[in-house]
Design a protein around this motif. Structure first.
Motif, PDB file in Angstrom:
ATOM      1  N   GLY A  30       0.826  -0.673  -0.164  1.00  0.00           N
ATOM      2  CA  GLY A  30       0.022   0.218   0.110  1.00  0.00           C
ATOM      3  C   GLY A  30       0.594   1.165   0.382  1.00  0.00           C
ATOM      4  N   LYS A  31       0.343   2.505  -0.094  1.00  0.00           N
ATOM      5  CA  LYS A  31       0.798   3.776  -0.121  1.00  0.00           C
ATOM      6  C   LYS A  31       1.845   4.275   1.508  1.00  0.00           C
ATOM      7  CE  LYS A  31       0.088   8.223   0.630  1.00  0.00           C
ATOM      8  NZ  LYS A  31      -1.394   9.643   0.416  1.00  0.00           N
ATOM      9  N   ASP A  32       1.448   3.135   2.588  1.00  0.00           N
ATOM     10  CA  ASP A  32       2.328   3.249   3.544  1.00  0.00           C
ATOM     11  C   ASP A  32       3.283   2.970   3.655  1.00  0.00           C
ATOM     12  OD1 ASP A  32       0.217   4.667   5.122  1.00  0.00           O
ATOM     13  OD2 ASP A  32      -0.192   3.346   6.122  1.00  0.00           O
ATOM     14  N   PHE A  33       3.932   2.144   2.857  1.00  0.00           N
ATOM     15  CA  PHE A  33       4.900   0.356   1.991  1.00  0.00           C
ATOM     16  C   PHE A  33       5.908   1.521   1.504  1.00  0.00           C
ATOM     17  CE2 PHE A  33       7.205  -1.415  -1.006  1.00  0.00           C
ATOM     18  CZ  PHE A  33       8.127  -1.901  -0.371  1.00  0.00           C
ATOM     19  N   TYR A  34       5.487   2.167   0.414  1.00  0.00           N
ATOM     20  CA  TYR A  34       6.379   2.939  -0.124  1.00  0.00           C
ATOM     21  C   TYR A  34       6.896   4.597   0.392  1.00  0.00           C
ATOM     22  CZ  TYR A  34       5.055  -0.110  -4.218  1.00  0.00           C
ATOM     23  OH  TYR A  34       5.055  -0.835  -4.887  1.00  0.00           O
ATOM     24  N   GLU A  35       5.484   5.108   1.309  1.00  0.00           N
ATOM     25  CA  GLU A  35       6.283   6.346   1.826  1.00  0.00           C
ATOM     26  C   GLU A  35       7.645   5.713   2.897  1.00  0.00           C
ATOM     27  OE1 GLU A  35       2.274   7.756   3.949  1.00  0.00           O
ATOM     28  OE2 GLU A  35       1.745   8.654   1.909  1.00  0.00           O
ATOM     29  N   GLU A  36       7.563   4.787   4.101  1.00  0.00           N
ATOM     30  CA  GLU A  36       8.051   4.484   4.470  1.00  0.00           C
ATOM     31  C   GLU A  36       9.812   4.437   3.959  1.00  0.00           C
ATOM     32  OE1 GLU A  36       9.986   3.288   7.967  1.00  0.00           O
ATOM     33  OE2 GLU A  36       7.932   4.312   7.697  1.00  0.00           O
ATOM     34  N   ILE A  37       9.704   3.593   3.056  1.00  0.00           N
ATOM     35  CA  ILE A  37      10.958   3.527   2.158  1.00  0.00           C
ATOM     36  C   ILE A  37      11.636   4.663   1.504  1.00  0.00           C
ATOM     37  CG2 ILE A  37      10.583   1.114   1.427  1.00  0.00           C
ATOM     38  CD1 ILE A  37      10.334   1.105  -1.075  1.00  0.00           C
ATOM     39  N   GLY A  38      10.444   5.098   0.760  1.00  0.00           N
ATOM     40  CA  GLY A  38      11.212   6.230   0.854  1.00  0.00           C
ATOM     41  C   GLY A  38      11.435   8.024   1.764  1.00  0.00           C
ATOM     42  N   ARG A  39      11.226   7.049   2.630  1.00  0.00           N
ATOM     43  CA  ARG A  39      11.118   8.146   3.957  1.00  0.00           C
ATOM     44  C   ARG A  39      12.760   8.061   4.514  1.00  0.00           C
ATOM     45  NH1 ARG A  39      12.177   7.441   8.995  1.00  0.00           N
ATOM     46  NH2 ARG A  39      11.239   5.249   9.042  1.00  0.00           N
ATOM     47  N   LYS A  40      13.139   6.488   4.479  1.00  0.00           N
ATOM     48  CA  LYS A  40      13.435   5.561   4.863  1.00  0.00           C
ATOM     49  C   LYS A  40      15.421   6.216   4.041  1.00  0.00           C
ATOM     50  CE  LYS A  40      12.531   2.309   7.030  1.00  0.00           C
ATOM     51  NZ  LYS A  40      12.408   0.170   7.285  1.00  0.00           N
ATOM     52  N   GLY A  41      14.332   6.480   2.351  1.00  0.00           N
ATOM     53  CA  GLY A  41      16.614   6.204   1.977  1.00  0.00           C
ATOM     54  C   GLY A  41      16.453   7.901   1.896  1.00  0.00           C
TER      55      GLY A  41
END
Length: 94
Positions: A30-41
Motif C-alpha cells: 500500500g501507500k504506507d509501504f512506499y512512503e516508508e521506503i521513501g523516507r528511509k531512502g
C-alpha cells in the motif's frame, strides 16, 4: 524454424517484465509501504551527502528542466503553485 519465431513472440521485453513486476508489487503493498521506503531512502542519502551534493544535483535538475520546457510550462506551474499557496493561506485563516 517456426519454433524459433514463436519463442521470440512469447518472450517479454525487459520493459514489459519490469512493468509487470512493478504492478504486482504495487498491488501487494500500500501507500504506507512506499512512503516508508521513501523516507528511509531519504534519511540514508542525507546521512551520506552534504549540502554541496544537494546543490549540485538541484542545479543539474534545474538546467535539465529548463532545456526541456518552455516559458508556457513555467507559467503554468507558477500559476498552480500560486493557487495552491493562496488556498493554504485561506485554510489557515479559517
Amino acid at each position: 524454424m517456426a519454433d524459433k519465431n514463436n519463442n521470440k513472440r512469447d518472450k517479454m521485453t525487459v520493459e514489459e517484465a519490469g512493468k509487470k513486476g512493478g504492478e504486482a508489487t504495487a498491488e501487494s503493498h500500500g501507500k504506507d509501504f512506499y512512503e516508508e521506503i521513501g523516507r528511509k531512502g531519504g534519511e540514508a542519502t542525507s546521512e551520506n551527502h552534504d549540502r554541496d551534493f544537494y546543490e549540485k544535483i538541484g542545479r543539474k535538475g534545474g538546467e535539465a528542466t529548463s532545456e526541456n520546457h518552455d516559458r508556457e510550462f513555467y507559467e503554468e506551474i507558477g500559476e498552480k503553485g500560486g493557487n495552491e499557496r493562496a488556498k493554504q493561506r485561506e485554510d489557515n485563516d479559517k
